[in-house]
Design an enzyme around this catalytic site. Sequence first.
Site, PDB file in Angstrom:
ATOM      1  CG  HIS B 127      -7.459  11.562 -49.232  1.00  0.00           C
ATOM      2  ND1 HIS B 127      -7.041  12.256 -48.121  1.00  0.00           N
ATOM      3  CD2 HIS B 127      -6.576  10.549 -49.381  1.00  0.00           C
ATOM      4  CE1 HIS B 127      -5.969  11.690 -47.619  1.00  0.00           C
ATOM      5  NE2 HIS B 127      -5.670  10.655 -48.361  1.00  0.00           N
ATOM      6  CG  ASP B 204      -4.326   7.234 -47.428  1.00  0.00           C
ATOM      7  OD1 ASP B 204      -4.157   7.311 -46.198  1.00  0.00           O
ATOM      8  OD2 ASP B 204      -4.906   8.114 -48.089  1.00  0.00           O
ATOM      9  CD  GLN B 207     -10.365   9.074 -42.509  1.00  0.00           C
ATOM     10  OE1 GLN B 207     -11.005   8.817 -41.486  1.00  0.00           O
ATOM     11  NE2 GLN B 207      -9.971  10.296 -42.809  1.00  0.00           N
ATOM     12  CE  LYS B 230      -7.819  12.633 -41.052  1.00  0.00           C
ATOM     13  NZ  LYS B 230      -6.847  13.005 -42.032  1.00  0.00           N
ATOM     14  CB  CYS B 375      -9.514  16.660 -49.498  1.00  0.00           C
ATOM     15  SG  CYS B 375      -9.286  18.231 -48.668  1.00  0.00           S
TER      16      CYS B 375
END
Lengths: 160, 418
Positions: B127, B204, B207, B230, B375
């Site tokens: 993203h 990253d 998620q 998140k 995004c």
Amino acid sequence: MGNQVQQAYTNGHNQGQHSLYQQAMLAHHKSPVGFEQEINVSHSADGVNPACGDEIRIDAELCDDHISHLAFFGDSCAICRASASMLCQFLRNQPVAQALAISQQLQLSLDKNLAFTGQMAEHFAPLGAVAKFPVRKQCALLPWSTLDKVLKKTLNESEV
Amino acid sequence: MSIISPWKQDFPIFSTRAYPRLCYLDSAATCLTPKHVADAIYHYQCYAHANSHKGLYQLSANVTEIVEQAREKVAHFLGANSGQQIIFNSGTTEALNLVAYSFVEPLLIKAQQQETASNIVISAAEHHANLLPWQRLAQQYQAELRVVDLMPDGTLNIEHLRSLLDSETRVLAVTHCSNVIGQYEDVQQICQLASDKKIATVVDGAQAVARGAVDVNAIGCDFYVFSAHKLYGPTGCGVLYGKVEHFDNMRPYQLGGGIISSVSYQQSEFIAGPLKFEPGSHNVAAIVGLVEAIDYLNDLSWHDINHYLNDLAFYLQQSLQELKYFKPLVKLPLPEYKGVTLPTLTSFQIKGVHCHDVASILDSEDIAVRAGHHCAQPLHQFFAVNSTIRASLGLYNDYSDIDRLVAGLDQAHQLMLS
């Protein structure tokens, strides 16, 4: 619950059976005026909605400070497409200055939630429903802001 | 069969008059907040608030203790060895920028001074937060930005990755789980490939964290980032985990109070450890919320969470794949996915109907989904589509939400195409 929360909720919800997608709007979406129409393009501009990636191109054939034909291209949602269709339908044969005035009036009305009056109400009533759906205003406005670029190009040329 | 979320009652938004029919399917954007977290923030703000690390009085000392204990809690959550490997910041985006400008930029400057070429490797699934900082650095220092292709199932093409890593690669930045595709990458294998070539890695985890899947030591990454919101925590708080040896050599990304050992008008010396990267005042309320979110999830049991979400994810995929107009961005061969961690999100299109129109019609039924490019515009370009609808699951969802989504999609299809 705070009043603002309640207001935010009632603004966008339970507006009946999808009043955004009323018949007149859907008719323009399904049979759009000017979509992918080949015209003798004299001026053109691209518009993009950075939030979602929707793209549109407005082509214009201008003659003696009048709009002879308008066409649009691109991948966009029903609201954007219907809005572009109405634009192509009602601005044909308008003087450039008049078309720009209509465009700016329409954008102002949508932006500030002002009711359409007179000819605006007659021609663009389906777009008025968008005012109840703030997140979709940008979809309806994209063709018009793109048209502004086209028309301003012609005005700049005539000033030279 | 129907299952009902045992945890929905923990989330006050579902019991307010404001959103009595809310069907929230946008947890990949942000998770809703459980009462435990909101209460902890409220309690801190009302009864314990002060500035940390600065005041010479008991209340401030207590807040300093809260922040430092939070570091230990987060370190344990990530499988890190020490709280000294945990930097608090505003979220994934800031954490990635921090790594870019504190760690990678000096490497690029050094390479440029030595007249050596540089490249940065990312995957096609990133993203914007894990693309734009690298893009800018690459442009600024004439480095090549290399993009790893994806496999048809949306996971990273390992062979292509292998071919892109070389002695001029300054960093490899990849997602643990794409916010559009939803499948977990084998980040352990990916980081091993980079590590074998002495290339630093940034993962990253925005998620991935909500499935409790993270063990930074096992992954072997140099840096790992995620956001509290998140993970059922508050916005405005994120974490950068890093190997402790890197911190000493990294320069602060932002400058200000609380990060120096001495300052004169002409020169500054910085302190060691994570505080060097946390100028100004900590967002303590958010850090408190993050800790409470971790405690809340630990108390529920990660085994139960994963078991439940897997059932739900399977039902989501199965229900959508039965729709004749359903067009997934990446098609999952469902039977093969039984028994593994299923993606809790899916991105798709409805044939013949634009995604924004679908989302608007769902919204009129109080169903919240994301529509657009999420995004991740280049990833959508990779799949040659402009936009998708994304439905993502959280602890509060159950079968009825998925049934309502399907009914809403039917309605949108009928309204727009009849």
